[in-house]
Design a protein around this motif. Structure first.
Motif, short mmCIF file in Angstrom:
data_model
loop_
_atom_site.label_atom_id
_atom_site.label_comp_id
_atom_site.label_asym_id
_atom_site.label_seq_id
_atom_site.Cartn_x
_atom_site.Cartn_y
_atom_site.Cartn_z
N UNK A 400 -18.00 16.35 -65.52
CA UNK A 400 -17.66 17.33 -66.57
C UNK A 400 -18.30 18.68 -66.31
N UNK A 401 -19.44 18.70 -65.63
CA UNK A 401 -20.13 19.95 -65.36
C UNK A 401 -19.26 20.92 -64.56
N UNK A 402 -18.44 20.39 -63.66
CA UNK A 402 -17.55 21.25 -62.87
C UNK A 402 -16.59 22.00 -63.78
N UNK A 403 -16.02 21.30 -64.75
CA UNK A 403 -15.05 21.93 -65.65
C UNK A 403 -15.72 22.94 -66.57
N UNK A 404 -16.91 22.65 -67.06
CA UNK A 404 -17.59 23.57 -67.97
C UNK A 404 -18.07 24.82 -67.24
N UNK A 405 -18.52 24.68 -66.00
CA UNK A 405 -19.05 25.82 -65.26
C UNK A 405 -17.94 26.72 -64.73
N UNK A 416 -13.03 14.61 -71.20
CA UNK A 416 -11.72 13.96 -71.11
C UNK A 416 -11.15 14.08 -69.70
N UNK A 417 -11.32 15.24 -69.10
CA UNK A 417 -10.82 15.42 -67.73
C UNK A 417 -11.64 14.58 -66.75
N UNK A 418 -12.94 14.46 -67.00
CA UNK A 418 -13.78 13.64 -66.12
C UNK A 418 -13.30 12.18 -66.15
N UNK A 419 -13.02 11.67 -67.32
CA UNK A 419 -12.51 10.30 -67.45
C UNK A 419 -11.17 10.17 -66.73
N UNK A 420 -10.32 11.19 -66.90
CA UNK A 420 -9.00 11.16 -66.25
C UNK A 420 -9.13 11.16 -64.73
N UNK A 421 -10.07 11.95 -64.19
CA UNK A 421 -10.27 12.01 -62.74
C UNK A 421 -10.80 10.68 -62.20
N UNK A 422 -11.69 10.02 -62.95
CA UNK A 422 -12.17 8.70 -62.54
C UNK A 422 -11.02 7.70 -62.52
N UNK A 423 -10.15 7.82 -63.49
CA UNK A 423 -8.98 6.95 -63.52
C UNK A 423 -8.06 7.26 -62.35
N UNK A 424 -7.95 8.54 -62.00
CA UNK A 424 -7.07 8.97 -60.91
C UNK A 424 -7.51 8.38 -59.56
N UNK A 434 -17.81 6.24 -67.00
CA UNK A 434 -18.24 7.63 -67.09
C UNK A 434 -19.61 7.76 -67.73
N UNK A 435 -19.98 6.79 -68.55
CA UNK A 435 -21.27 6.84 -69.25
C UNK A 435 -22.38 6.13 -68.47
N UNK A 436 -22.06 5.64 -67.30
CA UNK A 436 -23.04 4.94 -66.49
C UNK A 436 -23.66 5.89 -65.46
N UNK A 437 -24.81 5.47 -64.91
CA UNK A 437 -25.50 6.25 -63.89
C UNK A 437 -25.07 5.78 -62.50
N UNK A 452 -13.69 12.18 -57.00
CA UNK A 452 -13.24 12.62 -58.33
C UNK A 452 -13.88 13.93 -58.73
N UNK A 453 -15.14 14.16 -58.35
CA UNK A 453 -15.79 15.43 -58.65
C UNK A 453 -15.03 16.57 -57.99
N UNK A 454 -14.60 16.35 -56.73
CA UNK A 454 -13.83 17.37 -56.05
C UNK A 454 -12.49 17.64 -56.70
N UNK A 455 -11.95 16.62 -57.34
CA UNK A 455 -10.63 16.76 -57.97
C UNK A 455 -10.72 17.31 -59.39
N UNK A 456 -11.92 17.60 -59.88
CA UNK A 456 -12.05 18.18 -61.21
C UNK A 456 -11.39 19.56 -61.27
#
Length: 615
Positions: A400-405, A416-424, A434-437, A452-456
């Motif tokens: 999510x940090x990628x989208x906010x920054x 929401x986008x972070x969850x979607x990217x993990x699903x992707x 998404x809530x795990x470390x 998935x971070x790259x796809x944010x």
């Protein structure tokens, strides 16, 4: 705690600390009145059944005073430790996030303070601040700070070089946030372990200041003050001085023993378990490729002393194209990728004739604009996802940090986008994951999370630096399939770095072969097995066994070793290992065309079949 209780040192230390804390809680209510009761008729008595440690010059019971002083003594030690640790953390973390000059200034100040005797520093601060408990606390805090700052600097330096810290810098995360979110959480364990030992040292030092008359002043008293008052009678009634001395020794010893036991426990558990340089531009007068996602001309990376691990490489990637960058370890593959992404560590220097991403010349952009473009248009997938992900933060939070920054998204939308990217990237139950470390993910899932971070954002270029090296064959195939699908779905170009010819042959459209910092051959992957023209490329292909390989024969191998960057010389770097080398190879061969979409740098390209030496 279980590890702590398994060692005699831990058990004894924990018992002493527990006793000290209990006495600090119950001491004043139980013995406070007796400690303050004046009895002139019982003044200066020695040990007796009524007064086990004797009495002072006003007839007050010394044992009661020692027990009642526990709270004040411990409180002063805690305050001094808080000051010392807080200042030490600040001075220790700053060099890892400040610019180079400011970092050197802070480091120099810490070195000077460490060299200064701690006791003299504490006494000087106490005298300047004024005699009494406040001055002594400040003095001990100042004495603790340099040593703790040195420890923190060492720990922070090991974290500051991690990929996720470099990524945070690339994203433009503020320095204070890098320190609080990325550096401090990941050095918290050793810091906390050392705080326990520092507290013991602070307790003893605080008592020493009071003993010297620079700390607590009458009518207040702590263990050091009681020791000072009884010291004059040590030859007549030694017990009156030994009582507070024993309290100081046992409490200080307890905290130090717990700290030592915790440190050993952590060590056993662990056993089981540069700033980016600005590009100096040498302009290229040729027309740029308008359709290329990435265009690199004469990219060079140099380190002090004339060491040049990457020497004038040129690359062009088209939309949707996957290009493999192969070569032995040390050939400059990963450093080339770091140079493209602006991640070459100090004191490395990057120069290029052209460095264009998605039609924009990166060397002409300011730092902020360049960082924003790289953060949204380029995705990097590193070899070790555990080093790329911050273990102290949740996976979803890091996505999510990628989208906010970069996109200015609100937290809810970014999540929401972070969850979607993990699903992707086909991570099951993405809302929960998404809530795990990162440590709760398997190796393959961590690698998917990094993708998935790259796809944010909407990356036009994906650089994958040996992303399957540490994975088993099944997971490796899944990651390769995912990279292929991502490239096809998004139209992004991909630079796939590997030393595994078989993997590159399966995934890529084109292959670029590097040796000793230079590109020696570039060809379509369909020609790799039978159409390679450079002796080094042929040797790499021949060293890969297949089902037809004779089990009775030794595996093919390339004799010798690759030269170090400082020893590459001016001629063909492969000449010392090549069966075809002759006098002409003393001159470096240019990279020239050798057919359609095929270039090679060899004087003997295609003239004779290469015999690969075998072990």
């Amino acid at each position: 705690m279980r590890q702590l209780l398994r060692t005699p040192t831990g058990v004894i230390g924990l018992a002493l600390v527990a006793a000290t804390v209990i006495l600090a809680i119950v001491g004043p209510p139980i013995w406070g009145e007796a400690a303050e009761t004046i009895d002139a008729g019982a003044a200066l008595q020695g040990a007796s059944a009524e007064h086990l440690l004797g009495t002072d010059n006003l007839g007050r019971d010394i044992l009661a005073r020692v027990l009642a002083a526990t709270r004040f003594s411990l409180l002063l030690a805690v305050l001094a430790t808080v000051i010392g640790v807080g200042l030490g953390l600040l001075l220790g973390v700053l060099p890892s996030v400040l610019p180079r000059r400011a970092a050197r200034l802070v480091t120099g100040a810490v070195n000077a303070l460490v060299a200064f005797p701690a006791l003299l520093l504490a006494m000087f601060t106490a005298v300047v601040s004024g005699l009494g408990a406040r001055g002594a606390v400040l003095g001990i805090g100042m004495a603790i700070a340099p040593g703790f700052a040195r420890l923190t600097q060492t720990l922070a330096a090991s974290v500051a070089g991690a990929d996720y810290v470099a990524a945070a810098r690339l994203l433009g995360v503020p320095r204070w946030k890098i320190a609080t979110r990325h550096v401090l959480p990941n050095i918290a364990e050793p810091v906390i372990l050392n705080v326990t030992a520092v507290l013991g040292t602070g307790l003893v030092a605080m008592a020493g200041m009071s003993f010297l008359g620079l700390g607590v002043q009458p009518p207040e008293y702590d263990w050091g003050r009681l020791l000072n008052e009884g010291f004059g009678r040590i030859y007549l009634d030694p017990v009156v001085a030994l009582g507070p001395a024993a309290a100081i020794i046992l409490a200080g010893l307890g905290f130090n023993m717990v700290g030592e036991a915790l440190a050993k426990s952590a060590a056993r558990t662990s056993a089981s378990a540069g700033p980016v340089s600005a590009a100096e531009v040498a302009p290229d007068d040729s027309a740029p490729d308008a359709d290329a996602v990435l265009e690199v001309k004469d990219l060079t990376v140099t380190f002090p002393g004339g060491v040049t691990p990457v020497r004038g490489i040129s690359l062009t990637l088209a939309p949707g194209e996957i290009v493999g960058l192969v070569g032995e370890s040390g050939s400059g593959k990963s450093l080339s990728a770091f140079a493209i992404g602006g991640l070459v560590p100090y004191p490395g220097t990057v120069t290029s004739g052209r460095l264009r991403l998605n039609g924009t010349e990166l060397t002409e952009l300011g730092q902020a604009k360049r960082r924003k473009l790289l953060g949204t248009s380029m995705a990097m997938v590193f070899q070790d996802p555990m080093a790329s992900l911050n273990p102290a933060l949740t996976v979803g939070g890091q996505l999510a940090e990628v989208a906010t920054v970069h996109q200015g998204a609100k937290r809810s939308a970014a999540w929401a986008r972070a969850v979607d990217r993990l699903k992707h990237v086909r991570i099951p139950d993405p809302e929960k994951r998404a809530r795990q470390h990162p440590h709760e993910f398997s190796g393959g899932m961590r690698q998917r999370a990094v993708i998935a971070i790259g796809l944010m954002g909407s990356p036009k270029l994906i650089i994958a630096d040996e992303p399957t090296t540490a994975l088993d064959v099944t997971v490796q195939r899944q990651i390769l399939k995912l990279l292929r699908e991502v490239s096809a779905d998004t139209g992004a170009a991909a630079l796939f770095i590997s030393h595994d010819i078989a993997v590159v042959s399966e995934l890529c459209h084109r292959v670029v072969v590097m040796y000793a910092g230079r590109i020696v051959e570039e060809l379509p992957v369909s020609e790799l097995a039978g159409g390679a023209a450079h002796p080094y490329t042929k040797a790499l292909v021949a060293s890969l066994p297949d089902l037809d390989t004779d089990k009775g024969e030794p595996l093919a191998a390339i004799p010798g070793t690759q030269p170090a960057p400082a020893e590459a010389g001016t001629g063909c770097a492969f000449a010392a290992r090549c069966a075809l080398a002759d006098q002409r190879c003393g001159e470096r061969p240019p990279l020239k065309e050798f057919g359609k979409a095929h270039t090679v740098a060899c004087w003997h390209a295609g003239t004779v079949e290469i015999e690969v030496a075998t072990r």
